[in-house]
Design a protein around this motif. Sequence first.
Motif, PDB file in Angstrom:
ATOM      1  N   SER A 130       7.536   6.915   3.029  1.00 17.27           N
ATOM      2  CA  SER A 130       7.492   6.733   1.568  1.00 17.27           C
ATOM      3  C   SER A 130       6.802   7.881   0.855  1.00 17.27           C
ATOM      4  CB  SER A 130       6.742   5.441   1.234  1.00 17.27           C
ATOM      5  OG  SER A 130       5.353   5.613   1.482  1.00 17.27           O
ATOM      6  N   GLY A 131       5.993   8.617   1.582  1.00 17.25           N
ATOM      7  CA  GLY A 131       5.231   9.687   0.945  1.00 17.25           C
ATOM      8  C   GLY A 131       3.775   9.298   0.702  1.00 17.25           C
ATOM      9  N   GLY A 132       3.421   8.052   1.010  1.00 12.24           N
ATOM     10  CA  GLY A 132       2.032   7.607   0.848  1.00 12.24           C
ATOM     11  C   GLY A 132       1.311   7.649   2.192  1.00 12.24           C
ATOM     12  N   THR A 133      -0.011   7.461   2.154  1.00  9.91           N
ATOM     13  CA  THR A 133      -0.807   7.424   3.383  1.00  9.91           C
ATOM     14  C   THR A 133      -1.103   5.972   3.741  1.00  9.91           C
ATOM     15  OG1 THR A 133      -1.856   9.488   2.772  1.00  9.91           O
ATOM     16  CG2 THR A 133      -2.994   8.169   4.423  1.00  9.91           C
ATOM     17  N   PRO A 134      -0.705   5.531   4.937  1.00 11.67           N
ATOM     18  CA  PRO A 134      -0.959   4.133   5.288  1.00 11.67           C
ATOM     19  C   PRO A 134      -2.432   3.864   5.636  1.00 11.67           C
ATOM     20  CG  PRO A 134       0.207   5.237   7.077  1.00 11.67           C
ATOM     21  CD  PRO A 134       0.085   6.235   5.964  1.00 11.67           C
ATOM     22  N   VAL A 135      -2.875   2.680   5.255  1.00 13.95           N
ATOM     23  CA  VAL A 135      -4.198   2.176   5.612  1.00 13.95           C
ATOM     24  C   VAL A 135      -3.944   0.726   6.019  1.00 13.95           C
ATOM     25  CG1 VAL A 135      -6.500   1.600   4.739  1.00 13.95           C
ATOM     26  CG2 VAL A 135      -5.324   3.638   3.878  1.00 13.95           C
ATOM     27  N   ALA A 191       8.203   0.301  -5.618  1.00 16.69           N
ATOM     28  CA  ALA A 191       7.024   0.848  -6.275  1.00 16.69           C
ATOM     29  C   ALA A 191       7.065   2.364  -6.108  1.00 16.69           C
ATOM     30  CB  ALA A 191       5.756   0.287  -5.644  1.00 16.69           C
ATOM     31  N   ALA A 192       6.433   3.060  -7.024  1.00 14.22           N
ATOM     32  CA  ALA A 192       6.488   4.526  -6.971  1.00 14.22           C
ATOM     33  C   ALA A 192       5.141   5.150  -7.309  1.00 14.22           C
ATOM     34  CB  ALA A 192       7.549   5.030  -7.937  1.00 14.22           C
ATOM     35  N   ASN A 193       5.007   6.411  -6.884  1.00 16.84           N
ATOM     36  CA  ASN A 193       3.844   7.241  -7.251  1.00 16.84           C
ATOM     37  C   ASN A 193       2.502   6.716  -6.765  1.00 16.84           C
ATOM     38  OD1 ASN A 193       5.530   9.070  -8.522  1.00 16.84           O
ATOM     39  ND2 ASN A 193       5.498   7.920 -10.420  1.00 16.84           N
ATOM     40  N   PHE A 194       2.498   6.101  -5.603  1.00 18.50           N
ATOM     41  CA  PHE A 194       1.232   5.632  -5.028  1.00 18.50           C
ATOM     42  C   PHE A 194       0.707   6.691  -4.059  1.00 18.50           C
ATOM     43  CE2 PHE A 194       5.049   3.777  -3.250  1.00 18.50           C
ATOM     44  CZ  PHE A 194       5.046   4.314  -1.981  1.00 18.50           C
ATOM     45  N   ASP A 195      -0.599   6.628  -3.801  1.00 20.22           N
ATOM     46  CA  ASP A 195      -1.220   7.547  -2.852  1.00 20.22           C
ATOM     47  C   ASP A 195      -1.433   6.871  -1.507  1.00 20.22           C
ATOM     48  OD1 ASP A 195      -2.053   9.982  -4.616  1.00 20.22           O
ATOM     49  OD2 ASP A 195      -2.458   8.175  -5.787  1.00 20.22           O
ATOM     50  N   TYR A 196      -1.904   5.621  -1.574  1.00 19.65           N
ATOM     51  CA  TYR A 196      -2.194   4.881  -0.339  1.00 19.65           C
ATOM     52  C   TYR A 196      -1.324   3.642  -0.241  1.00 19.65           C
ATOM     53  CZ  TYR A 196      -6.385   7.732  -0.639  1.00 19.65           C
ATOM     54  OH  TYR A 196      -7.254   8.785  -0.737  1.00 19.65           O
ATOM     55  N   VAL A 197      -0.864   3.363   0.963  1.00 19.38           N
ATOM     56  CA  VAL A 197      -0.134   2.125   1.208  1.00 19.38           C
ATOM     57  C   VAL A 197      -1.058   1.227   2.004  1.00 19.38           C
ATOM     58  CG1 VAL A 197       1.899   1.085   2.247  1.00 19.38           C
ATOM     59  CG2 VAL A 197       2.010   3.437   1.390  1.00 19.38           C
ATOM     60  N   PHE A 198      -1.497   0.140   1.410  1.00 20.60           N
ATOM     61  CA  PHE A 198      -2.318  -0.816   2.144  1.00 20.60           C
ATOM     62  C   PHE A 198      -1.378  -1.786   2.847  1.00 20.60           C
ATOM     63  CE2 PHE A 198      -6.789  -0.828   0.008  1.00 20.60           C
ATOM     64  CZ  PHE A 198      -6.884   0.538   0.221  1.00 20.60           C
ATOM     65  N   ILE A 199      -1.257  -1.617   4.154  1.00 19.33           N
ATOM     66  CA  ILE A 199      -0.416  -2.505   4.944  1.00 19.33           C
ATOM     67  C   ILE A 199      -1.257  -3.735   5.248  1.00 19.33           C
ATOM     68  CG2 ILE A 199       0.825  -2.780   7.122  1.00 19.33           C
ATOM     69  CD1 ILE A 199       1.144   0.272   7.179  1.00 19.33           C
ATOM     70  N   THR A 200      -0.878  -4.880   4.703  1.00 19.46           N
ATOM     71  CA  THR A 200      -1.691  -6.075   4.882  1.00 19.46           C
ATOM     72  C   THR A 200      -1.065  -7.028   5.890  1.00 19.46           C
ATOM     73  OG1 THR A 200      -0.581  -7.017   2.969  1.00 19.46           O
ATOM     74  CG2 THR A 200      -2.713  -6.023   2.565  1.00 19.46           C
ATOM     75  N   MET A 201      -1.907  -7.482   6.814  1.00 13.99           N
ATOM     76  CA  MET A 201      -1.487  -8.518   7.785  1.00 13.99           C
ATOM     77  C   MET A 201      -2.681  -9.440   7.902  1.00 13.99           C
ATOM     78  SD  MET A 201       0.749  -6.934  10.877  1.00 13.99           S
ATOM     79  CE  MET A 201      -0.639  -6.516  11.856  1.00 13.99           C
TER      80      MET A 201
END
Length: 342
Positions: free
Chosen positions: A122-127, A91-101
Motif C-alpha cells: 500500500s505504501g504505508g509502514t505496517p505496525v 483509505a489513502a495517504n496514510f503513513d502507518y498501517v496498524f494491523i489489528t488482531m
Amino acid sequence: MNYEMNTKIATVMAVHRERYELYTENETFYGRLKTVNFYNTKELVEFPTVGDEVRVIYNELGDSQIMEILPRKSVFMRLNATQGLPDQAVAANFDYVFITMSLNRDFHIAKLERYLTVSWQSGGTPVIILTKADLCDDREFYLSQVRDVAFGVDAYCVSSVTGEGFTELEDYFQKGKTVVLLGSSGVGKSSFVNTLLGRTEMLTGGIREADAQGRHTTTYKQCFYVPEKIQLLNGEIITGGGRIIDTPGMRKLIISEMEEGKEKSFEDIESLISGCRFSDCQHRTEPGCAIRAALESGDLAEKHWKTYLNLQKEEAYAKARRQVLERRMEKAQRDMSRRQRR
Ligand SMILES: Nc1nc2c(ncn2[C@@H]2O[C@H](COP(=O)(O)OP(=O)(O)OP(=O)(O)O)[C@@H](O)[C@H]2O)c(=O)[nH]1
Ligand SMILES: [Mg+2]
Ligand SMILES: [Zn+2]
C-alpha cells in the motif's frame, strides 16, 4: 465568478454515499463529485476516499464541487463486489498501517501474513497491534508467533479497557502523520479510536459469541484528528497528534501489483526458490528443489509455504480480473465512439 479564487485543497474526512465530508483550514464542509470529471469520462476514474486530498470549487452556500483527486502517497484497494465495476479505494495517504488482531479468537498467523503483504504494497509502514490484552494471560505465546513471520515489524499489545500499551504508541501520533486501522470486524478498531480521542466517536459492538465473528458495527470509514494530549483511562497523559482512520472490518482486500510487498514478508521463500536447481521449478517432484528440502527438514513451515501459494493464486486472480475490466472498458469506449459517429 472567478473560479480560481474559490479553489481549495481539502482532505476527505468521511464518505456518506455521494456526499463527502471535507476539511481544510479548520473548517468542515461538504462536497459532491463534479459529474463530468468522475462519471461521464472515457476512462475508469477512481472516486475519492477517506484521506484523499481533493481540489474543490468551494461553495459557501451549499455543497462544494470536487474536481479531482491529488496524487496519493499510499492507498488500500478493495475488490468491488459488483462485477464490472472498478475496485474501490478504502483509505489513502496514510503513513502507518496498524494491523489489528485480537489476542484471543481472531489471532491467525496466515491472516497476519496477508495483511503484512497488503500493507507493504500500500505504501504505508505496517505496525502490529494486538488488541484486548486484558483478555489474554499469555502474550509471549502470541508475540513469538508474530515475530516468526513479521521480520522487523514492531508489535504491541494494547487494551482499550485498561488503557495498557498506549504509552508505547506515542511516536506514531504526530502532526502530519496519519495512521489507518486495518483488521477484522470485532477486533476493537473503533474502541481503539475512542480511547485515543477520549470520547465515544465511533460506535462499538458486541461479538456474536457462537462464532466469534464481529457484527460489522462500523459501516463507513472516517478520519479523525488525534488530540495533542490524550488522557488514558488510568489517568496517564500521553502526547498525540496527527490523524487516524477507522475502517469497517474488511473481508477482501485486493492484492495487486504486489511484487514489492511480497518480497518483504516472504523473503525467506524467495531466497529458497533462487536455490532450486531448475529456474522453472514447480516445487513438486523436481530434483534439487530447495523448497521441498526445506519443508522436509522443517526449516520452512508448511503453513508459511501454503500462505505464499495462496497469495500467488490471489494475485493471478486479481490480474485476470483487471484484464477483464480493461477489456470491458475498451469495448464500452468502442461502442461509445461508434454511437457518436452515427
Ligand atoms: N475486553 C476487551 N474488549 C474490547 C477491547 N476493545 C474492544 N473490545 C470489545 O470488542 C467488541 C468490538 O469492538 P469494536 O471496537 O466495535 O470492534 P471493531 O474492530 O471496530 O469492529 P467493526 O466496526 O465491526 O469492524 C466490543 O464489544 C468492544 O467493547 C479490549 O481492549 N478489551
Ligand atoms: Mg468499528
Ligand atoms: Zn523448487
